[in-house]
Design an enzyme around this catalytic site. Sequence first.
Site, PDB file in Angstrom:
ATOM      1  N   SER A 101       0.840  -1.189   0.000  1.00 18.57           N
ATOM      2  CA  SER A 101       0.000   0.000   0.000  1.00 18.57           C
ATOM      3  C   SER A 101       0.874   1.237   0.000  1.00 18.57           C
ATOM      4  O   SER A 101       2.003   1.223   0.501  1.00 18.57           O
ATOM      5  CB  SER A 101      -0.898  -0.002   1.245  1.00 18.57           C
ATOM      6  OG  SER A 101      -1.454   1.274   1.487  1.00 18.57           O
ATOM      7  N   SER A 102       0.343   2.335  -0.523  1.00 18.64           N
ATOM      8  CA  SER A 102       1.097   3.593  -0.538  1.00 18.64           C
ATOM      9  C   SER A 102       1.309   4.157   0.856  1.00 18.64           C
ATOM     10  O   SER A 102       2.129   5.062   1.036  1.00 18.64           O
ATOM     11  CB  SER A 102       0.366   4.625  -1.402  1.00 18.64           C
ATOM     12  OG  SER A 102      -0.930   4.880  -0.896  1.00 18.64           O
TER      13      SER A 102
END
Length: 321
Positions: free
Chosen positions: A116-117
Amino acid sequence: MTPFTPGRLDRSSPFYVAGHGGLVGSALWRKLSAEGFTNTIGRTSKEMDLKDRAAVFAFFAEERPRYVALAAAKVGGILANKTYPVDFLSENIRIQVNVMDAAQEYGVERLLFLGSSCIYPKLAPQPLKEEYLLTGPLEETNDAYAIAKISGIMQVQAMRKQYGLPWISAMPTNLYGPGDNFSAQGSHVLPALIRRLDEARVRGDKSVTNWGTGAPRREFLHVDDLADACLHLLENYDGPQHVNVGVGADMTIKELAGLIAGTIGYEGALRWDATKPDGTPRKLMDVGKLEALGWTARISLQDGIESTYAWYRANRNGLRD
């Protein structure tokens, strides 16, 4: 050891999609089916608990997948992450460790780990480059989840270093699309806004109040684009560094709310509660590495919101609260 060269995956080989019932996993399943994969394997959480190490090893011993996409995770929005940090840390680490340990034990050739970012520092320079990982403090509202995902990246790198396995990691930006979580307590911002504004439209509410100031900027990637990128990476990339997956453009949450309101036909006022947390001020991915590998997103945000809203309306009676 002979260097590994990525190439076209064998469409007849067993391909395990961990988390195939979720937003990302179901998109991967659709993509693999469309691309002619004939031996795709999945287990629901009721059929196999990925936190159960013995069950995971027994599954790999029986099925012997050649390829694995690790899309299973406990996910949620700001409220869920703030309320249950132990769950987000413990459950995700156990899922990742069990699946990757079993995959190594039973000879999985190619594995793609999806993160995930949120792995990047809260105040990292924008756009976010892969090398910014571990260069500063994380966003406090989801640091437990971020640490779990960072540990997954590290495990992939350790598997490469210790066993020479050509496994890779991809870090998608904010995702949305059919099959998303629209629950009031656990959803991310885009599906949360779709549900909130649609319910307000049906009730005839004159205004809707949303969390935060609306000022943070976010990037949104349709999950079918992500699935396409995942297969592209498996067939075209091998390296220890994770790869960002995004569209390379962002907008404010206030702008997103206006776009969604226009799409679903809500004409009331949009208000903002600044006493609620905003989260990270901006999260825009640098996608230069992925573009250099020959991939760019295709689905526009307007088209994606329209199709996601259509899916929501068709399925809202059966969605979780």
